[in-house]
Every structure is written in structure tokens, then in C-alpha cells.
Design a protein around this motif. Structure first.
Motif, PDB file in Angstrom:
ATOM      1  N   THR A  34       1.507   4.307   1.958  1.00  0.00           N
ATOM      2  CA  THR A  34       0.498   4.846   1.046  1.00  0.00           C
ATOM      3  C   THR A  34      -0.850   4.923   1.738  1.00  0.00           C
ATOM      4  OG1 THR A  34      -0.192   2.698   0.162  1.00  0.00           O
ATOM      5  CG2 THR A  34       1.693   3.780  -0.918  1.00  0.00           C
ATOM      6  N   HIS A  35      -1.720   5.779   1.228  1.00  0.00           N
ATOM      7  CA  HIS A  35      -3.053   5.900   1.825  1.00  0.00           C
ATOM      8  C   HIS A  35      -3.819   4.576   1.785  1.00  0.00           C
ATOM      9  CE1 HIS A  35      -2.193  10.009   2.379  1.00  0.00           C
ATOM     10  NE2 HIS A  35      -2.717  10.506   1.280  1.00  0.00           N
ATOM     11  N   PRO A  36      -3.862   3.882   0.636  1.00  0.00           N
ATOM     12  CA  PRO A  36      -4.571   2.602   0.647  1.00  0.00           C
ATOM     13  C   PRO A  36      -3.982   1.607   1.654  1.00  0.00           C
ATOM     14  CG  PRO A  36      -4.256   3.309  -1.610  1.00  0.00           C
ATOM     15  CD  PRO A  36      -3.454   4.242  -0.736  1.00  0.00           C
ATOM     16  N   SER A  37      -2.668   1.580   1.779  1.00  0.00           N
ATOM     17  CA  SER A  37      -2.028   0.665   2.737  1.00  0.00           C
ATOM     18  C   SER A  37      -2.382   1.040   4.171  1.00  0.00           C
ATOM     19  CB  SER A  37      -0.515   0.672   2.562  1.00  0.00           C
ATOM     20  OG  SER A  37      -0.157   0.183   1.301  1.00  0.00           O
ATOM     21  N   ARG A  38      -2.421   2.332   4.446  1.00  0.00           N
ATOM     22  CA  ARG A  38      -2.766   2.777   5.799  1.00  0.00           C
ATOM     23  C   ARG A  38      -4.225   2.483   6.120  1.00  0.00           C
ATOM     24  NH1 ARG A  38      -0.584   8.516   7.416  1.00  0.00           N
ATOM     25  NH2 ARG A  38      -1.252   7.726   9.431  1.00  0.00           N
ATOM     26  N   LEU A  39      -5.107   2.668   5.139  1.00  0.00           N
ATOM     27  CA  LEU A  39      -6.517   2.351   5.349  1.00  0.00           C
ATOM     28  C   LEU A  39      -6.699   0.849   5.578  1.00  0.00           C
ATOM     29  CD1 LEU A  39      -7.993   4.726   2.648  1.00  0.00           C
ATOM     30  CD2 LEU A  39      -8.403   4.892   5.117  1.00  0.00           C
ATOM     31  N   ALA A  40      -5.976   0.038   4.829  1.00  0.00           N
ATOM     32  CA  ALA A  40      -6.049  -1.418   5.016  1.00  0.00           C
ATOM     33  C   ALA A  40      -5.495  -1.810   6.383  1.00  0.00           C
ATOM     34  CB  ALA A  40      -5.299  -2.137   3.897  1.00  0.00           C
ATOM     35  N   GLN A  41      -4.419  -1.164   6.799  1.00  0.00           N
ATOM     36  CA  GLN A  41      -3.847  -1.443   8.121  1.00  0.00           C
ATOM     37  C   GLN A  41      -4.848  -1.044   9.216  1.00  0.00           C
ATOM     38  OE1 GLN A  41      -0.299   0.795   9.120  1.00  0.00           O
ATOM     39  NE2 GLN A  41       0.379  -0.776  10.570  1.00  0.00           N
ATOM     40  N   ALA A  42      -5.498   0.102   9.044  1.00  0.00           N
ATOM     41  CA  ALA A  42      -6.519   0.542  10.003  1.00  0.00           C
ATOM     42  C   ALA A  42      -7.674  -0.454  10.042  1.00  0.00           C
ATOM     43  CB  ALA A  42      -7.019   1.935   9.638  1.00  0.00           C
ATOM     44  N   SER A  43      -8.003  -1.017   8.892  1.00  0.00           N
ATOM     45  CA  SER A  43      -9.048  -2.038   8.830  1.00  0.00           C
ATOM     46  C   SER A  43      -8.688  -3.252   9.675  1.00  0.00           C
ATOM     47  CB  SER A  43      -9.274  -2.459   7.369  1.00  0.00           C
ATOM     48  OG  SER A  43     -10.172  -3.534   7.297  1.00  0.00           O
ATOM     49  N   ARG A  44      -7.437  -3.676   9.580  1.00  0.00           N
ATOM     50  CA  ARG A  44      -6.989  -4.827  10.386  1.00  0.00           C
ATOM     51  C   ARG A  44      -7.060  -4.505  11.876  1.00  0.00           C
ATOM     52  NH1 ARG A  44      -3.572  -4.944   5.989  1.00  0.00           N
ATOM     53  NH2 ARG A  44      -1.839  -3.947   7.068  1.00  0.00           N
ATOM     54  N   LEU A  45      -6.700  -3.284  12.252  1.00  0.00           N
ATOM     55  CA  LEU A  45      -6.783  -2.879  13.661  1.00  0.00           C
ATOM     56  C   LEU A  45      -8.232  -2.918  14.147  1.00  0.00           C
ATOM     57  CD1 LEU A  45      -4.302   0.153  13.630  1.00  0.00           C
ATOM     58  CD2 LEU A  45      -3.896  -2.126  14.601  1.00  0.00           C
ATOM     59  N   ALA A  46      -9.145  -2.441  13.322  1.00  0.00           N
ATOM     60  CA  ALA A  46     -10.561  -2.452  13.690  1.00  0.00           C
ATOM     61  C   ALA A  46     -11.082  -3.882  13.792  1.00  0.00           C
ATOM     62  CB  ALA A  46     -11.378  -1.658  12.665  1.00  0.00           C
ATOM     63  N   LEU A  47     -10.635  -4.739  12.904  1.00  0.00           N
ATOM     64  CA  LEU A  47     -11.064  -6.140  12.940  1.00  0.00           C
ATOM     65  C   LEU A  47     -10.603  -6.815  14.230  1.00  0.00           C
ATOM     66  CD1 LEU A  47     -12.503  -8.445  11.517  1.00  0.00           C
ATOM     67  CD2 LEU A  47     -10.344  -8.970  10.368  1.00  0.00           C
ATOM     68  N   LEU A  74      -9.693   0.094  -1.102  1.00  0.00           N
ATOM     69  CA  LEU A  74      -9.887  -0.325  -2.490  1.00  0.00           C
ATOM     70  C   LEU A  74     -10.402   0.822  -3.357  1.00  0.00           C
ATOM     71  CD1 LEU A  74     -11.320  -3.873  -1.801  1.00  0.00           C
ATOM     72  CD2 LEU A  74      -9.033  -3.295  -2.651  1.00  0.00           C
ATOM     73  N   LEU A  75     -11.283   1.653  -2.819  1.00  0.00           N
ATOM     74  CA  LEU A  75     -11.781   2.810  -3.572  1.00  0.00           C
ATOM     75  C   LEU A  75     -10.666   3.805  -3.889  1.00  0.00           C
ATOM     76  CD1 LEU A  75     -15.187   3.502  -1.784  1.00  0.00           C
ATOM     77  CD2 LEU A  75     -14.851   2.744  -4.146  1.00  0.00           C
ATOM     78  N   VAL A  76      -9.825   4.063  -2.907  1.00  0.00           N
ATOM     79  CA  VAL A  76      -8.710   4.987  -3.127  1.00  0.00           C
ATOM     80  C   VAL A  76      -7.749   4.410  -4.154  1.00  0.00           C
ATOM     81  CG1 VAL A  76      -6.721   6.103  -2.029  1.00  0.00           C
ATOM     82  CG2 VAL A  76      -8.937   6.093  -0.873  1.00  0.00           C
ATOM     83  N   THR A  77      -7.487   3.118  -4.070  1.00  0.00           N
ATOM     84  CA  THR A  77      -6.625   2.472  -5.056  1.00  0.00           C
ATOM     85  C   THR A  77      -7.229   2.606  -6.450  1.00  0.00           C
ATOM     86  OG1 THR A  77      -5.784   0.885  -3.449  1.00  0.00           O
ATOM     87  CG2 THR A  77      -5.537   0.305  -5.765  1.00  0.00           C
ATOM     88  N   ALA A  78      -8.524   2.330  -6.567  1.00  0.00           N
ATOM     89  CA  ALA A  78      -9.196   2.422  -7.869  1.00  0.00           C
ATOM     90  C   ALA A  78      -9.136   3.834  -8.422  1.00  0.00           C
ATOM     91  CB  ALA A  78     -10.639   1.963  -7.739  1.00  0.00           C
ATOM     92  N   GLU A  80      -6.763   6.287  -7.512  1.00  0.00           N
ATOM     93  CA  GLU A  80      -5.391   6.773  -7.706  1.00  0.00           C
ATOM     94  C   GLU A  80      -4.567   5.901  -8.642  1.00  0.00           C
ATOM     95  OE1 GLU A  80      -3.670   7.189  -3.814  1.00  0.00           O
ATOM     96  OE2 GLU A  80      -4.933   8.902  -3.308  1.00  0.00           O
ATOM     97  N   GLN A  81      -4.797   4.597  -8.620  1.00  0.00           N
ATOM     98  CA  GLN A  81      -4.004   3.656  -9.423  1.00  0.00           C
ATOM     99  C   GLN A  81      -4.898   2.532  -9.944  1.00  0.00           C
ATOM    100  OE1 GLN A  81      -1.221   2.591  -6.287  1.00  0.00           O
ATOM    101  NE2 GLN A  81       0.397   3.622  -7.431  1.00  0.00           N
ATOM    102  N   PRO A  82      -5.783   2.832 -10.876  1.00  0.00           N
ATOM    103  CA  PRO A  82      -6.735   1.814 -11.320  1.00  0.00           C
ATOM    104  C   PRO A  82      -6.073   0.540 -11.848  1.00  0.00           C
ATOM    105  CG  PRO A  82      -6.978   3.862 -12.592  1.00  0.00           C
ATOM    106  CD  PRO A  82      -5.953   4.095 -11.545  1.00  0.00           C
ATOM    107  N   ALA A  83      -4.935   0.663 -12.462  1.00  0.00           N
ATOM    108  CA  ALA A  83      -4.259  -0.519 -12.999  1.00  0.00           C
ATOM    109  C   ALA A  83      -3.758  -1.455 -11.892  1.00  0.00           C
ATOM    110  CB  ALA A  83      -3.098  -0.102 -13.892  1.00  0.00           C
ATOM    111  N   ALA A  84      -3.601  -0.937 -10.686  1.00  0.00           N
ATOM    112  CA  ALA A  84      -3.081  -1.733  -9.578  1.00  0.00           C
ATOM    113  C   ALA A  84      -4.182  -2.362  -8.722  1.00  0.00           C
ATOM    114  CB  ALA A  84      -2.193  -0.865  -8.688  1.00  0.00           C
ATOM    115  N   LEU A  85      -5.462  -2.080  -9.035  1.00  0.00           N
ATOM    116  CA  LEU A  85      -6.551  -2.533  -8.174  1.00  0.00           C
ATOM    117  C   LEU A  85      -6.576  -4.045  -7.997  1.00  0.00           C
ATOM    118  CD1 LEU A  85      -8.989  -1.883  -6.436  1.00  0.00           C
ATOM    119  CD2 LEU A  85     -10.376  -1.907  -8.523  1.00  0.00           C
ATOM    120  N   LEU A  86      -6.457  -4.790  -9.054  1.00  0.00           N
ATOM    121  CA  LEU A  86      -6.495  -6.257  -8.939  1.00  0.00           C
ATOM    122  C   LEU A  86      -5.351  -6.764  -8.067  1.00  0.00           C
ATOM    123  CD1 LEU A  86      -7.716  -8.993  -9.629  1.00  0.00           C
ATOM    124  CD2 LEU A  86      -6.346  -8.985 -11.724  1.00  0.00           C
ATOM    125  N   GLN A  87      -4.170  -6.233  -8.282  1.00  0.00           N
ATOM    126  CA  GLN A  87      -3.003  -6.663  -7.503  1.00  0.00           C
ATOM    127  C   GLN A  87      -3.186  -6.329  -6.017  1.00  0.00           C
ATOM    128  OE1 GLN A  87       0.680  -4.914  -8.784  1.00  0.00           O
ATOM    129  NE2 GLN A  87       1.869  -5.926  -7.201  1.00  0.00           N
TER     130      GLN A  87
END
Length: 100
Positions: A34-47, A74-78, A80-87
Motif C-alpha cells: 500500500t502507499h502508506p506502507s511504502r511511504l513508511a518503509q521509505a521513511s525507515r530507509l531514510a532514517l 499518516l496523511l495518506v492513511t487519514a 484514504e482510510q480514516p478509520a484505520a489511522l489509529l491502528q
């Protein structure tokens, strides 16, 4: 469904050019579904890159890119899937604590 580059471009609109360019560098190294997962993975690579050698400016830019990419996830999650943001946010936090 939009492509990851289009999703990134939308989320990065208004960001400083150098930050957007540096953040974009980490997208091809991602393989999540998913896009949010890929963005989070890219974040880990940058870190990880921010903790390696290089100039302090490069390290700082990588750290800023990591933050920006995680925020985008997190923005994309909010959006595309606002109900899933907390999870999703909780999952990312637990992931960070486990690897940190």
C-alpha cells in the motif's frame, strides 16, 4: 487508484524542493503493497541513511526526509482510510520501538 509517485507528489506539494527531492530518493527501495506502507518503509530507509556517514547536512536532510515520509504515510492513511489511522499509527510506533 493513484500511483505512488502521484501520491507522493500530492503529499509533498508545498514542501521545500530539497526535502521533496531527498524524500523521493527512498521510494524506489520500497516493496510494500500500500502507499502508506511504502511511504513508511521509505521513511525507515531514510532514517537508516541519516545514521550513516556523510556530511552533517546530508544526515540532517535524511532525518528530515524520514520525518516527512512518515508524516506522508499518516496523511495518506487519514485521507484514504480514516478509520484505520489509529491502528496504522500504533503499528508504526510499535515497529519503531522494536527496531529502535
Amino acid at each position: 487508484m493513484t500511483t505512488l509517485p502521484a501520491c507522493f507528489a500530492s503529499a509533498a506539494a508545498g514542501a521545500p524542493a530539497a526535502l521533496a527531492a531527498r524524500s523521493r530518493v527512498y521510494l524506489p527501495g520500497t516493496s510494500e503493497s500500500t502507499h502508506p506502507s511504502r511511504l513508511a518503509q521509505a521513511s525507515r530507509l531514510a532514517l537508516v541513511a541519516s545514521m550513516q556517514g556523510g556530511s552533517r547536512r546530508d544526515q540532517a536532510l535524511d532525518l528530515l526526509a524520514a520525518d516527512a515520509l512518515l508524516t506522508m504515510a499518516l496523511l495518506v492513511t487519514a485521507s484514504e482510510q480514516p478509520a484505520a489511522l489509529l491502528q496504522v499509527a500504533t503499528g508504526l510506533r510499535h515497529e519503531a520501538m522494536a527496531t529502535g
